[in-house]
Design an enzyme around this catalytic site. Structure first.
Site, PDB file in Angstrom:
ATOM      1  CG  HIS A  97     -56.654  22.758  32.366  1.00  0.00           C
ATOM      2  ND1 HIS A  97     -56.669  24.133  32.279  1.00  0.00           N
ATOM      3  CD2 HIS A  97     -56.310  22.469  33.637  1.00  0.00           C
ATOM      4  CE1 HIS A  97     -56.336  24.653  33.458  1.00  0.00           C
ATOM      5  NE2 HIS A  97     -56.106  23.658  34.308  1.00  0.00           N
ATOM      6  CE  LYS A 134     -52.341  -4.307  35.025  1.00  0.00           C
ATOM      7  NZ  LYS A 134     -51.082  -3.698  35.225  1.00  0.00           N
ATOM      8  CD  GLU A 163     -50.431  -0.564  36.876  1.00  0.00           C
ATOM      9  OE1 GLU A 163     -49.902   0.062  35.941  1.00  0.00           O
ATOM     10  OE2 GLU A 163     -50.504  -1.801  36.888  1.00  0.00           O
ATOM     11  CB  CYS A 175     -40.888 -16.357  20.129  1.00  0.00           C
ATOM     12  SG  CYS A 175     -41.322 -15.370  18.694  1.00  0.00           S
ATOM     13  CE  LYS A 227     -45.626 -11.139  33.077  1.00  0.00           C
ATOM     14  NZ  LYS A 227     -46.451 -10.162  33.802  1.00  0.00           N
ATOM     15  CD1 TRP A 255     -47.453 -12.251  20.232  1.00  0.00           C
ATOM     16  CD2 TRP A 255     -45.752 -10.835  19.958  1.00  0.00           C
ATOM     17  NE1 TRP A 255     -47.910 -10.990  20.490  1.00  0.00           N
ATOM     18  CE2 TRP A 255     -46.895 -10.101  20.332  1.00  0.00           C
ATOM     19  CE3 TRP A 255     -44.571 -10.147  19.735  1.00  0.00           C
ATOM     20  CZ2 TRP A 255     -46.886  -8.726  20.483  1.00  0.00           C
ATOM     21  CZ3 TRP A 255     -44.552  -8.769  19.891  1.00  0.00           C
ATOM     22  CH2 TRP A 255     -45.704  -8.074  20.266  1.00  0.00           C
ATOM     23  NE  ARG A 266     -41.186 -16.146  26.239  1.00  0.00           N
ATOM     24  CZ  ARG A 266     -40.106 -15.543  26.692  1.00  0.00           C
ATOM     25  NH1 ARG A 266     -39.828 -15.574  27.972  1.00  0.00           N
ATOM     26  NH2 ARG A 266     -39.290 -14.904  25.888  1.00  0.00           N
ATOM     27  CG  ASN A 296     -37.587 -15.254  21.303  1.00  0.00           C
ATOM     28  OD1 ASN A 296     -38.120 -14.267  20.808  1.00  0.00           O
ATOM     29  ND2 ASN A 296     -37.546 -15.479  22.603  1.00  0.00           N
ATOM     30  N   GLY A 297     -36.878 -13.570  18.159  1.00  0.00           N
ATOM     31  CA  GLY A 297     -36.217 -12.286  17.932  1.00  0.00           C
ATOM     32  C   GLY A 297     -36.285 -11.925  16.460  1.00  0.00           C
ATOM     33  CD  GLU A 338     -52.420  -4.754  31.020  1.00  0.00           C
ATOM     34  OE1 GLU A 338     -51.642  -5.200  30.174  1.00  0.00           O
ATOM     35  OE2 GLU A 338     -52.060  -4.448  32.165  1.00  0.00           O
TER      36      GLU A 338
END
Ligand code: M6R
Length: 607
Positions: A503, A484, A480, A2, A602, A73, A27, A99-100, A487
């Protein structure tokens, strides 16, 4: 997560709030709303993108020069108009954005319901408006204070009331909150970039503090009522830095900012001989020499940066090091000793799991060093030592430049620790310093080589699975690169050490399956080539990332993305760039929202 906005001043609040919410879009959110007061409180809110809210406002503009806004959110309740913030009490006199999470909201809701309250949303936030109205006896601050005493959890809450119409009262319990000080107007936000174009002077609200915001400024108190003196922080970020510049997405802009980020992160910290000065790292050589073990903890891309740190600390410093996902470490009952150094890495400095793991380390007696990009973030305040990454605001949900700055920060730290422990001699220190100073130019070169990356992106755009392999530092980069890609492009992707392929995963390599192979670690080059041959034998398609001087790879790979030759130790910094661009171009070709990938936020400030 949020986003929060607030405004008190002489101007119409609505447009300022909506503009601020737009700047907080990075965010992540699924609904947005504002409340403006002008005697009566007017609320406008809508699910979906801010454009929906703007349409609502355009058809019925609210008027008033004080207001609060929110991007939500969803955590409790679906992303609907009713669940969007702000929320009012039944009389409409008190309005809240939050927020939270209120952890005891079920019991509070039951209590309010048995007292006759009716709720119009499924959120935990709405109960706050009800509680404040119930607790109000002529003093809004006291009503907020009593509400906070009743509500368990980690959150930020912002309250406005028509009973005391020229003020906003806000509380921070973990979730971030800043006050922007203007000339005859004051702003409130969950993040600095939201109001940076209005002011550069900020008060950072800390945990368990309450702030009363008026047009004259802000008064901060602890939740329990003690006065708090807070220094004004002047933020130097260029307003341009928070905009897209000439690029079509924040992500591409941020990828291209990486050479400058390296320069910034090194500035005044490293000389040509490899001597390092870290301004907010307070330990001395005796402490550094006595460290038994380094714990690195982080999530997502920051964890992948930690993989590089782990390898460097172990291999170069001969210092035992473990990188652990913060969400695992916090419940793993780890044996962290008083002579261990914990390094918590987080771009935002607000990731709930990383904060919890960092606290665990502190409680275990470990010294805690945070590597973060956000000055005044919660993580920086938990830390004994801070290494700021100086990447500037990162807007794209997919982290790129902040990741790169995390790598640079760890090289600096390794040089600092290595010198104190006698494991990095003058020759190696000088070599690494030289290499670090050359990196911005090397990255510029990689950025110019976009055409082969676009060709590689076109070749995998319709793949159903993409694999990434490498060894040592290259394995960390493979991780990484794979994150990337998934996502941003929503393609299934996996990364693994090149030696692991045979394996099990080799069973999935059939005709045309793309495998991205990193080949920057000369000591294990032949071993990685063996894995490449295993892939080729099954018809897999190889996209290699290799040095300019590597002539052998052309015989094995279908496509090669080149990086300039450099120290293997520093190669991850360059090798990750083609992978960032690859993910970017695949997502672009697939028509995705690059800066705000689906389902992602974010800053992940809930567990
Ligand atoms: O703010 P942090 O660095 O603590 O964030 C950690 C992760 O959530 C973050 O790196 C995430 O994995 C990125 N979206 C990846 O691009």
């Amino acid at each position: 997560m949020c986003g929060i906005m607030g405004y008190v001043g002489p101007q119409e609040a609505g447009p300022i709030l909506v503009d601020g919410l737009r700047r907080l879009e990075y965010r992540g959110y699924d609904s947005a709303g504002i409340a403006v007061t002008n005697g009566a409180i007017s609320v406008r809110k809508a699910q979906g993108k801010i454009a929906n809210l703007e349409a609502l406002i355009a058809s019925d503009p609210p008027s008033g020069s004080i207001g609060i806004g929110h991007t939500r959110w969803a955590t409790h309740g679906a992303p609907t108009d009713a669940n969007a913030h702000p929320h009012t009490d039944p009389s409409g006199e008190f309005v809240v954005v939050h927020n939270g999470i209120i952890e005891n909201f079920q019991s509070l809701k039951a209590e309010l319901t048995s007292g006759g309250s009716e709720f119009v949303s499924e959120t935990d936030s709405e109960i706050l408006a009800h509680l404040i109205a119930r607790e109000y006896d002529g003093d809004l601050v006291e009503a907020v204070r009593r509400t906070v005493a009743l509500s368990e959890g980690a959150y930020a809450m912002v309250v406005m009331s028509r009973r005391e119409p020229r003020k906003i009262v806000a509380v921070r319990k973990i979730s971030p909150l800043v006050v922007g000080l203007g000339d005859g107007e004051t702003f409130l936000a969950s993040d600095i970039p939201a109001v940076l174009h209005h002011t550069r002077d900020f008060l950072i609200i800390e945990d368990d503090e309450l702030v009363v915001v008026t047009e004259e400024g802000a008064v901060i108190e602890s939740i329990s009522g003690e006065a708090v003196e807070r220094e004004v922080v002047h933020i130097d970020w260029d307003a341009e830095q928070a905009e897209k510049g000439g690029f079509d997405t924040f992500m591409l802009k941020e990828i291209h900012e990486q050479p400058a980020v390296i320069t910034e992160t090194l500035a005044s910290r490293l000389d040509q001989n490899g001597k390092v000065w870290l301004e907010d790292v307070g330990f001395d050589d005796a402490y550094a020499a006595a460290i038994d073990r380094v714990w690195i903890t982080a999530c997502g891309t920051a964890f992948h940066a930690g993989l590089i740190g782990q390898e460097i600390f172990r291999r170069v410093l001969r210092l035992p090091a473990n990188v652990e996902y913060a969400h695992e470490l916090r419940y793993a009952d780890p044996i962290i000793g008083a002579n261990d150094l914990t390094i918590a890495i987080s771009q935002s400095g607000e990731t709930a799991d990383t904060l919890a793991a960092a606290r665990l380390a502190v409680d275990s007696g470990s010294r805690m060093l945070s590597i973060t990009n956000v000055v005044g973030s919660t993580l920086s305040r938990y830390a004994d030592d801070i290494l700021y990454t100086r990447a500037g605001p990162e807007i794209s949900v997919a982290s790129t430049k902040a990741y790169m700055a995390m790598l640079i920060a760890q090289y600096l730290l390794a040089l600092r620790l290595g010198a104190a422990r006698g494991t990095v001699d003058a020759e190696l220190a000088g070599r690494v310093a030289h290499g670090l100073h050359l990196l911005p130019a090397a990255i510029e070169e990689v950025l110019e080589r976009e055409a082969p990356v676009i060709a590689a992106a076109e070749s995998i755009v319709d793949a159903s699975d993409v694999y990434f392999i490498g060894r040592g530092l290259d394995y960390a980069i493979a991780m990484e690169g794979s994150l990337k890609l998934k996502e941003l492009s929503y393609l299934h992707s996996e990364a693994m050490p090149a030696g692991e392929l045979k394996h099990g995963t080799l069973a999935l390599i059939t005709d045309g399956v793309p495998v991205v192979v990193l080949l920057t670690q000369r000591a294990v080059y032949d071993k990685v080539i063996s894995a490449v041959q295993e892939v080729k034998a099954r018809g897999g398609r190889i996209i290699a990332v290799a040095y300019d001087s590597d002539t052998e790879i052309a015989d094995h790979a279908d496509m090669v993305l080149r990086i300039p030759d450099m120290e293997d130790l520093l190669a991850p910094v360059a090798a990750v760039v083609p992978l960032q661009l690859l993910a970017y171009h695949v997502a672009r070709l697939r028509g995705h929202d690059i800066d705000q990938p689906r389902n992602l936020a974010k800053s992940v400030t809930v567990e």
